[in-house]
Design a protein around this motif. Sequence first.
Motif, PDB file in Angstrom:
ATOM      1  N   GLU A  95     -21.036  35.188  15.830  1.00 11.80           N
ATOM      2  CA  GLU A  95     -21.207  36.533  15.294  1.00 11.80           C
ATOM      3  C   GLU A  95     -21.819  37.420  16.383  1.00 11.80           C
ATOM      4  O   GLU A  95     -22.623  36.959  17.186  1.00 11.80           O
ATOM      5  CB  GLU A  95     -22.118  36.518  14.059  1.00 11.80           C
ATOM      6  N   SER A 111     -13.420  40.972  18.263  1.00  9.98           N
ATOM      7  CA  SER A 111     -12.307  40.221  17.665  1.00  9.98           C
ATOM      8  C   SER A 111     -11.431  39.554  18.723  1.00  9.98           C
ATOM      9  O   SER A 111     -10.899  38.472  18.494  1.00  9.98           O
ATOM     10  CB  SER A 111     -11.427  41.147  16.815  1.00  9.98           C
ATOM     11  N   ILE A 116     -16.881  37.319  15.362  1.00 12.00           N
ATOM     12  CA  ILE A 116     -16.943  38.117  14.132  1.00 12.00           C
ATOM     13  C   ILE A 116     -17.981  39.232  14.271  1.00 12.00           C
ATOM     14  O   ILE A 116     -19.159  38.956  14.532  1.00 12.00           O
ATOM     15  CB  ILE A 116     -17.309  37.193  12.953  1.00 12.00           C
ATOM     16  N   HIS A 118     -20.740  41.760  13.135  1.00 10.48           N
ATOM     17  CA  HIS A 118     -21.745  41.721  12.065  1.00 10.48           C
ATOM     18  C   HIS A 118     -22.431  43.085  12.116  1.00 10.48           C
ATOM     19  O   HIS A 118     -23.055  43.428  13.122  1.00 10.48           O
ATOM     20  CB  HIS A 118     -22.711  40.565  12.347  1.00 10.48           C
ATOM     21  N   ASP A 355     -17.175  48.876   8.560  1.00 13.81           N
ATOM     22  CA  ASP A 355     -17.123  47.913   7.448  1.00 13.81           C
ATOM     23  C   ASP A 355     -16.157  48.394   6.361  1.00 13.81           C
ATOM     24  O   ASP A 355     -15.851  47.646   5.433  1.00 13.81           O
ATOM     25  CB  ASP A 355     -18.510  47.715   6.839  1.00 13.81           C
ATOM     26  N   TYR A 360     -11.999  44.748   8.763  1.00 19.68           N
ATOM     27  CA  TYR A 360     -13.415  44.416   8.931  1.00 19.68           C
ATOM     28  C   TYR A 360     -14.218  44.447   7.632  1.00 19.68           C
ATOM     29  O   TYR A 360     -15.430  44.335   7.630  1.00 19.68           O
ATOM     30  CB  TYR A 360     -14.054  45.359   9.973  1.00 19.68           C
ATOM     31  N   CYS A 363     -16.484  41.363   6.819  1.00 24.25           N
ATOM     32  CA  CYS A 363     -17.421  40.892   7.842  1.00 24.25           C
ATOM     33  C   CYS A 363     -18.850  40.951   7.316  1.00 24.25           C
ATOM     34  O   CYS A 363     -19.174  41.763   6.447  1.00 24.25           O
ATOM     35  CB  CYS A 363     -17.310  41.759   9.087  1.00 24.25           C
ATOM     36  N   LYS A 365     -22.722  41.959   7.029  1.00 28.85           N
ATOM     37  CA  LYS A 365     -23.350  43.260   7.297  1.00 28.85           C
ATOM     38  C   LYS A 365     -24.681  43.363   6.574  1.00 28.85           C
ATOM     39  O   LYS A 365     -24.910  42.683   5.569  1.00 28.85           O
ATOM     40  CB  LYS A 365     -22.436  44.390   6.833  1.00 28.85           C
TER      41      LYS A 365
END
Length: 389
Positions: A95, A111, A116, A118, A355, A360, A363, A365
Amino acid sequence: MNLTSVDECLTALSSVIGKSNRFIGLHEPTFQGNEWTYVKSCLDSGWVSSVGEYVDRFEKMLCEYTQIPYCSVTTNGTSALHVCLILMGVQQNDEVLIPALTFVATANAVSYCNAIPHFIDTCDLTLGIDVEKLASYLSEIAEIRNDVCINKYSQRPIRAVVVVHVFGHPADMQPLQVLCKKYHLKLIEDAAEALGSYYNGTHVGHFSDITAISFNGNKILTTGGGGAVLTADDLLAKRAKHIITTAKVMHAWEFMHDEVGYNYRLPNINAALGCAQLEQLSKFIDNKRNLCTKYIKAFEAVSYAEIFKEADFAKSNYWLNVLILKKADRAFIEILIDQAYQHNYGLRGLWKPLDQLPMYQNCPKMDLSHTHQMYDRIIALPSSVCLSG
Ligand SMILES: *Cc1c(COP(=O)(O)O)cnc(C)c1O
């Protein structure tokens, strides 16, 4: 929503920009120096591609300007970010903490490493990462195992933080450096928008392990398309050069490549443009700061909103001037942008928080309610260098 305030904003805008018969974009490039001469000399000599004297000269000029020892110029800011992440050891299933309020490229580069994003919330002072919120969030979700920061909830390593100097405004780096050290996180600066911006008197890019800059057509300085990776670490600098040059091993005639590399070198013809632009950067920044002063003055009459100003610790390049509404008001933003277009002023809303983009949305958060509110409060104003000559 208040229509009188829309009119007030339009009046303030035209008092700064003046009336215009042609459309004034958000950010248009200016070529008034040696651009023509340098680009022509590439054509005359035939050195248009990925090696040539302008590539070396542009890299040297960037090092001198930023006072960061090593620089590799790349095809664009996104590829520069990708290289930064690779060199910081970001890999599949890691992450990477990034602000939700940034251009999509910051997340895309993560990506590309099969890692990933965050998402982290944004603060009012800098429009960058809210370091205090990040600290309390990490104390809740993170633990250190074998020197690696692990997200207790996903069980994945959190490898790095990418801090973004949004619109050219430096994020609050000192407490962020302390936090990253505490949690064993690599720190990368996405200074794509921030060439010529200083934090506590030092150019951005000095506060992290490695830094990416962009020279896209809409940035403060453009090479058409282009970017740079900057670092003070000679080994990282060598690795950067190597992987952006298809991992080619130096040899007079043999094609030997020792890993999967990338074709990310900036062509000479673009670097030529960059040299000519960099010669004028101080003037560009003076113009930008002037334009900001004009905007601040003009919008003093508007009680509904104010122009964003740099923090005390910052000297910003003011790449993009933004108007911040005192209260979130989507309808106001939409009407103002629409009305401004009719006056030939190209205003823009903010990037949709990352987000909320389809790729995304699942993902990890933190609570991003502040970022989401900012999205409904910020309007970007025409900020080209030529607007305040
Ligand atoms: C422009 C930009 C990038 C990407 O740069 P490109 O040269 O367009 O690839 C990355 N991050 C931020 C914050 C940017 O503004």
